[in-house]
Write an enzyme that holds these catalytic residues in place. Sequence first.
Site, PDB file in Angstrom:
ATOM      1  N   CYS A 120       4.394  -4.634   6.483  1.00 39.62           N
ATOM      2  CA  CYS A 120       3.802  -4.393   5.168  1.00 39.62           C
ATOM      3  C   CYS A 120       4.853  -3.901   4.176  1.00 39.62           C
ATOM      4  O   CYS A 120       5.999  -3.632   4.531  1.00 39.62           O
ATOM      5  CB  CYS A 120       2.657  -3.393   5.268  1.00 39.62           C
ATOM      6  SG  CYS A 120       1.150  -4.121   5.934  1.00 39.62           S
ATOM      7  N   HIS A 135       0.849  -1.194   0.000  1.00 38.53           N
ATOM      8  CA  HIS A 135       0.000   0.000   0.000  1.00 38.53           C
ATOM      9  C   HIS A 135       0.878   1.234   0.000  1.00 38.53           C
ATOM     10  O   HIS A 135       2.101   1.154   0.194  1.00 38.53           O
ATOM     11  CB  HIS A 135      -0.918   0.025   1.227  1.00 38.53           C
ATOM     12  CG  HIS A 135      -0.179  -0.112   2.534  1.00 38.53           C
ATOM     13  ND1 HIS A 135       0.550   0.909   3.082  1.00 38.53           N
ATOM     14  CD2 HIS A 135      -0.049  -1.174   3.382  1.00 38.53           C
ATOM     15  CE1 HIS A 135       1.097   0.514   4.219  1.00 38.53           C
ATOM     16  NE2 HIS A 135       0.761  -0.753   4.431  1.00 38.53           N
TER      17      HIS A 135
END
Length: 341
Positions: A232, A219
Site C-alpha cells: 500500500c 491511507h
Amino acid sequence: MNIFVKKSFLYASLCALLLVSCKKEIEKISDTFKDTSSIETPAEKQDSIKKDSVVQKESIPAPMKDNGFYGAFILPKDKKLRDSMFSVFSKQYTEKERYVILALNRLDSKNKWNADTLVVPVKIDSTLMSYSPFPAQLDVLSPVKKFVVFSYPIQAYGVYSNGTLVKWGPTSMGKKAAKTKTGLTFANWKKKLAISTVSSEWKLPYNFNIFNHDGIGWHQYDLPGYPASHSCLRLLMKDAQWLYSYADTWVLNPGGATTKAKGTPVLVYGDYPWGKRKPWRKLLDDPNANNISVEEMTKMIEPNIEKIVQEQDNREKVVDSIKAAKAVLEQMPETPKTVEP
C-alpha cells in the site's frame, strides 16, 4: 693488618651507602616520570579540549550547508545525547516547522527516532510547495481535471489539477519483498476506516483503493523514512484526509458487478534505490537532487493521456446522467394515497 681491615670495612660501607642512595634516587626519578605521565602536557591538554569539543558539538545542530537551501540536523547514536538533541529540536522549531522537516525526511512524529540525520530547509514553508520535486506545471495534463502521481524513486506523491501542481507530500510505499504495483490505474472505492486483510490489528484511516483485485490503496499509516508497507501507499494523516476528499471514486452499474465509470487517474512509477543513500539526503549536496523534469513526467504521462481523457469524459457523462435522473425523480409528483372503501 687490623688498620687495613678497618679501612677496607669502612670503604665497603661507604660504597654500600652510595649504592643505596643512588638506587633511591633512581627510584625517585622513575616515580617522578610515572607521575608526570598522568599530567597533560600543553599539547595533550589541547587535544583533550578538541575531543571534548567534538562531543559537545554532537549536541548542537550542524551549520547549514553552502547550497543555502538545506542543512543537516545531526542526531548522535548515544541515547542521552540523542534525547538532548531532540529536546533542542523541539525548542528550536515550532510544531508546524517540525512537521515540515519530518515530512521532508519521509517521517511522521512517531517515527522520528529512526533518523540519524534530518534534512532541514533554511527557510521553512508550511505548505511544502517550495520544496516540491514535481514540476509546477505540466502542459500534457492541461485537459485533465484531477491527476495523482506516486513516485517510487523519491517516495513522494503529487496532485495536479488541469496541469497545475496543487499538492505534494511524502509516502512510504511497498518494501522490497512486497513492492507496490506500478502503472496507470484509477481510484476505486474509499472507506474512512478500513481493516487490513493482512492483519485485523492494522487499522487504515482514510483508505482509498486504487488496485481493487490486489487490495492496494493509499491511507494513513506509519512513515518510518523508507519504503516499509505491504504494497500500500502510506500517507500522513492530513494528506490521507485531503486525498480522501479530493479524489473521485468509481461509479458501478446496478448490482455493483461492473464499473460504469472510473475514478481519478493515478500513476505509480519507478523503483526505489534499495541499499543506497536515501534520495532526500542528496538535497544536502544539491537542492535540485530530487527534482523530476517536465520532460521526464511528460514522457511517462503522454502514452496514457488519451485513455485518461477518455475515461474522464465518460465519467462526466455518467455523473450528468445520474444527476439528471435524480432531478426527474425529485420533480415527479408523489403517488396519491388510496383510501380503502
